[in-house]
Design a protein around this motif. Sequence first.
Motif, mmCIF file in Angstrom:
data_model
loop_
_atom_site.group_PDB
_atom_site.id
_atom_site.type_symbol
_atom_site.label_atom_id
_atom_site.label_comp_id
_atom_site.label_asym_id
_atom_site.label_seq_id
_atom_site.Cartn_x
_atom_site.Cartn_y
_atom_site.Cartn_z
ATOM 1 N N LEU A 249 0.836 -1.198 0.000
ATOM 2 C CA LEU A 249 0.000 0.000 0.000
ATOM 3 C C LEU A 249 0.873 1.251 0.000
ATOM 4 C CD1 LEU A 249 -2.752 -0.974 2.608
ATOM 5 C CD2 LEU A 249 -2.633 -1.492 0.155
ATOM 6 N N ASP A 250 0.401 2.283 -0.711
ATOM 7 C CA ASP A 250 1.115 3.551 -0.660
ATOM 8 C C ASP A 250 0.722 4.296 0.614
ATOM 9 O OD1 ASP A 250 -1.351 4.829 -1.107
ATOM 10 O OD2 ASP A 250 -0.995 5.021 -3.265
ATOM 11 N N GLU A 251 1.296 5.469 0.812
ATOM 12 C CA GLU A 251 1.077 6.202 2.063
ATOM 13 C C GLU A 251 -0.398 6.516 2.288
ATOM 14 O OE1 GLU A 251 2.618 10.293 4.333
ATOM 15 O OE2 GLU A 251 3.361 9.767 2.328
ATOM 16 N N GLN A 252 -1.086 6.958 1.229
ATOM 17 C CA GLN A 252 -2.505 7.290 1.356
ATOM 18 C C GLN A 252 -3.330 6.060 1.705
ATOM 19 O OE1 GLN A 252 -4.711 10.540 0.573
ATOM 20 N NE2 GLN A 252 -5.269 9.098 2.171
ATOM 21 N N GLN A 253 -3.036 4.948 1.043
ATOM 22 C CA GLN A 253 -3.783 3.722 1.307
ATOM 23 C C GLN A 253 -3.538 3.212 2.730
ATOM 24 O OE1 GLN A 253 -2.091 1.636 -2.076
ATOM 25 N NE2 GLN A 253 -4.079 1.579 -3.110
ATOM 26 N N ARG A 254 -2.310 3.318 3.202
ATOM 27 C CA ARG A 254 -2.017 2.893 4.583
ATOM 28 C C ARG A 254 -2.783 3.754 5.587
ATOM 29 N NH1 ARG A 254 3.272 2.576 2.476
ATOM 30 N NH2 ARG A 254 3.869 4.537 3.504
ATOM 31 N N GLU A 255 -2.873 5.047 5.318
ATOM 32 C CA GLU A 255 -3.619 5.937 6.211
ATOM 33 C C GLU A 255 -5.093 5.552 6.231
ATOM 34 O OE1 GLU A 255 -2.993 9.947 5.061
ATOM 35 O OE2 GLU A 255 -0.850 9.962 5.570
ATOM 36 N N TRP A 256 -5.664 5.292 5.062
ATOM 37 C CA TRP A 256 -7.072 4.914 5.003
ATOM 38 C C TRP A 256 -7.316 3.578 5.694
ATOM 39 C CZ3 TRP A 256 -7.937 6.358 -0.863
ATOM 40 C CH2 TRP A 256 -8.118 7.743 -0.966
ATOM 41 N N GLN A 257 -6.399 2.634 5.497
ATOM 42 C CA GLN A 257 -6.564 1.329 6.133
ATOM 43 C C GLN A 257 -6.517 1.453 7.652
ATOM 44 O OE1 GLN A 257 -3.408 -1.771 5.837
ATOM 45 N NE2 GLN A 257 -5.016 -3.001 4.857
ATOM 46 N N ALA A 258 -5.551 2.206 8.146
ATOM 47 C CA ALA A 258 -5.440 2.399 9.595
ATOM 48 C C ALA A 258 -6.660 3.150 10.138
ATOM 49 C CB ALA A 258 -4.157 3.157 9.917
ATOM 50 N N PHE A 259 -7.129 4.135 9.399
ATOM 51 C CA PHE A 259 -8.300 4.918 9.812
ATOM 52 C C PHE A 259 -9.514 4.009 9.977
ATOM 53 C CE2 PHE A 259 -11.989 7.627 8.864
ATOM 54 C CZ PHE A 259 -11.774 8.686 9.740
ATOM 55 N N ALA A 260 -9.728 3.114 9.018
ATOM 56 C CA ALA A 260 -10.875 2.209 9.082
ATOM 57 C C ALA A 260 -10.719 1.187 10.200
ATOM 58 C CB ALA A 260 -11.056 1.500 7.740
ATOM 59 N N GLU A 261 -9.511 0.658 10.401
ATOM 60 C CA GLU A 261 -9.293 -0.350 11.438
ATOM 61 C C GLU A 261 -9.536 0.213 12.830
ATOM 62 O OE1 GLU A 261 -5.353 -1.663 10.676
ATOM 63 O OE2 GLU A 261 -5.932 -3.102 9.115
ATOM 64 N N GLU A 262 -9.285 1.503 13.009
ATOM 65 C CA GLU A 262 -9.478 2.136 14.313
ATOM 66 C C GLU A 262 -10.937 2.507 14.564
ATOM 67 O OE1 GLU A 262 -6.890 5.455 14.044
ATOM 68 O OE2 GLU A 262 -5.040 4.258 14.173
ATOM 69 N N ARG A 263 -11.791 2.387 13.540
ATOM 70 C CA ARG A 263 -13.184 2.842 13.667
ATOM 71 C C ARG A 263 -14.157 1.806 13.109
ATOM 72 N NH1 ARG A 263 -9.667 6.782 12.822
ATOM 73 N NH2 ARG A 263 -9.894 8.760 13.957
ATOM 74 N N PRO A 264 -14.175 0.610 13.662
ATOM 75 C CA PRO A 264 -15.151 -0.376 13.172
ATOM 76 C C PRO A 264 -16.568 0.136 13.427
ATOM 77 C CG PRO A 264 -14.140 -1.110 15.226
ATOM 78 C CD PRO A 264 -13.398 0.117 14.798
ATOM 79 N N PRO A 265 -17.530 -0.166 12.571
ATOM 80 C CA PRO A 265 -17.458 -1.082 11.411
ATOM 81 C C PRO A 265 -17.068 -0.402 10.090
ATOM 82 C CG PRO A 265 -19.716 -0.418 11.779
ATOM 83 C CD PRO A 265 -18.914 0.284 12.826
ATOM 84 N N LEU A 266 -16.422 0.775 10.169
ATOM 85 C CA LEU A 266 -15.952 1.431 8.952
ATOM 86 C C LEU A 266 -15.032 0.486 8.170
ATOM 87 C CD1 LEU A 266 -16.145 4.283 7.604
ATOM 88 C CD2 LEU A 266 -13.965 4.801 8.714
ATOM 89 N N GLN A 267 -15.130 0.491 6.842
ATOM 90 C CA GLN A 267 -14.349 -0.444 6.029
ATOM 91 C C GLN A 267 -13.582 0.288 4.933
ATOM 92 O OE1 GLN A 267 -16.383 -4.154 4.781
ATOM 93 N NE2 GLN A 267 -18.162 -3.362 5.899
ATOM 94 N N TYR A 268 -12.358 -0.188 4.709
ATOM 95 C CA TYR A 268 -11.589 0.228 3.539
ATOM 96 C C TYR A 268 -11.181 -1.039 2.797
ATOM 97 C CZ TYR A 268 -7.723 1.692 0.566
ATOM 98 O OH TYR A 268 -6.897 1.891 -0.506
ATOM 99 N N VAL A 269 -11.585 -1.169 1.541
ATOM 100 C CA VAL A 269 -11.301 -2.350 0.725
ATOM 101 C C VAL A 269 -10.199 -1.995 -0.255
ATOM 102 C CG1 VAL A 269 -12.222 -4.053 -0.885
ATOM 103 C CG2 VAL A 269 -13.673 -3.161 0.962
ATOM 104 N N VAL A 270 -9.069 -2.676 -0.103
ATOM 105 C CA VAL A 270 -7.887 -2.386 -0.909
ATOM 106 C C VAL A 270 -8.125 -2.797 -2.362
ATOM 107 C CG1 VAL A 270 -5.438 -2.923 -1.201
ATOM 108 C CG2 VAL A 270 -6.409 -2.681 1.086
#
Length: 733
Positions: free
Chosen positions: A275-296
Amino acid sequence: MADDVGTALLRAFHRGVLDVPYCLHPDNRGAARGAVGDDGRLRWAEVGAMPLLPTGGRSGTLTSDRLARMLRRVAEEHDREADSRAPEPQAPAAPPRPLRIALVGGGPRGMSVLERLVARCAAQPPERPVEVTAIDPYCIGAGRIWRPEQSPWFLMNTPAREVTMFSGPADDGPARPGAGPTLAEWWAATDPEHADPEGYAPRVVYGRYLRFVLGLVLEARVPGLTILPVKAKVLCADRGPTGPDGIVHRLRLDRGDVLTVDRLVLASGHPTNELDEQQREWQAFAEERPPLQYVVGDSAAEMPLDAIPPGATVGVLGMGLTFYDVLSALTLGRGGTFEPAAGGGLVYRPSGREPRIVPASRSGIPLLTRGRNQKSADFRYRARLFTPDRMAALRAGGPLEFRTQVMPWLLAEINLVLLGTRLRHAVGADAAEEFADRAESGYHTEAPSPAELTDLASEFGQAGEALPELGRLARPFAGRRFDAPEDYRAALADWLREDLAEAVLGNVDGPVKAACDVLRDVRATIRSVVDFAGLTPDSHQRFLAEFNPVAAVISTGPPTRRSEQFLALLAAGVLQPVGPAARFRADAGLGCFTVESGQVSDSRVQLDALVDARVPGTDLRTDRDPLIRGLLADGMIRTFVNSWAGGAFDTGGMATTDSPFHPVRADGSVERTMHVIGIPSEHTRWFTQVGSGRPGPWGRSPGTPTRSPPRCSRTPPAPLPSSRRNRPPPGAP
């Protein structure tokens, strides 16, 4: 003579009791002589002081001549006799050691290697055994993207009759490597009730076709050729010692064993990247706020779309081909249906399990609809202005600037078809042909501008205006503002209906779609300009960043069915595109993702899930495949850096030679025991995504090897054929 053995031996030699004939050692008396008697027996001629009886009496003085005759006796009496007899039968020679080949990647590109290898070896048996191990962790024959175990709603993007995996057409004999049916022919024969040979097959159908071809390959049983399919993942490939065929490669598989081969062919297909920097930020953001989801981003078949609950608001980043797969999975895959509408088109009947789908992209539009196919499988386009010879002459002068030196000729070719097709409908085919002839003969050193072609066409009839630039098609809402989301969606629906109407006219009779199809028809000529540093570094970078997206929107779009479904979902309110110049954000204050169009007022939408529908690009530096990472770390491969006149552009793709596509090592040398086919070498070569052949006369394909097969001789060449030129990119020896 003495109690001590050593002392006794010395005294015995001194007294002559022990005497070695003809020995010159100073402790040896040398009085004893041996001789070969007339009967051929070895006997004592002189015994000296040794306590022995003479054998056969003394034979007189042993002269040098007599000694020479005795030494020649065996040769004169026995060897000559042996020469007169018939030669003894020789033991059979050991069988030649097989040439061992590993093919990594079992998708369409790997399948094409196997098919052509079997076809050629059947016609011309190899001079030595060949053992091929085909390795893929998903599905040998179909690979990851096309494996049969996926949703039936995902479609191919090429008409079925334009797809084949056989290097020759079917004949009166049985289907076999070298002669077999196209996808359309096979589909019609195996599933006549559901097949649409003139249409676009589901990916699962293509996957089954690929498995059918694999079955024929494995059943061929060509003498001297062995093919072993192995379902495994290659973890690394280490260089072994140099053998009779060059260095060997030791491949470690995830199941624990090690495979040693003489040749390594990489046909690994679409990558999975870090994942690039933006994708890593989005993934971490979603993981910290369930049930929010980010699909790579990935193939839609790999995405966990079932985890998105009904009624959720889902943002989709990108409106390309993967977007249509996501759209199908979230609607058709959840029980929704499309039915014919009373006034034409389709109407969507929801199941109630769909989410609310909010797609967005830079242009604010989906890919343009592919024109209804009117071209036969063996159709070949003849360019008038953007010709291979003209581009070759331009390239001969050194690296080119695509925008100023190449694009004017390409745009002129597109406009020639656009205006010519309009003239054919307005005043007839003769006028259209004369217009094309005049343009072809009238411009040699500089490409005609859109205005010049418009004026020339007007001399023959009403042909309208030429396209000033390709962006006019790909960015119809550029610079336009909308007061509300409803205004934008209404304009989008109108635009897509017009695009569909053009598509229905066809890719020969429809002026716009015939012009768009030029980009597909001249891909080989574009490659001849771009491949292997044909452009300057700066121009190459702009080509990939600017021309590639525009060309994709115009020429790689979906069939009409998909665009009709888009309109039906738009009308049903299930699909709510946000607008052009869209921006996705992770909003910590709201605790969710948001998306907003920069050209549509009040367009901000809060999202429960964000699906990244962008296709991962080729970049060895971020590829997660352990094999690629290991080869890169070991210096066996390197990225292609376009360098010229002090400028440099690291493309991220794998540096290779031209056919037979050897990788270039980190030190600039060529690794001639390896070959790379398709997507890993993207950017060194252009548009390698094509994973199938096309029926009809053979041409160079960027994603598959040439039709020429390997030769398997005592001094084996590479397992892929070599063309007339075999040069690495600039800078490689």
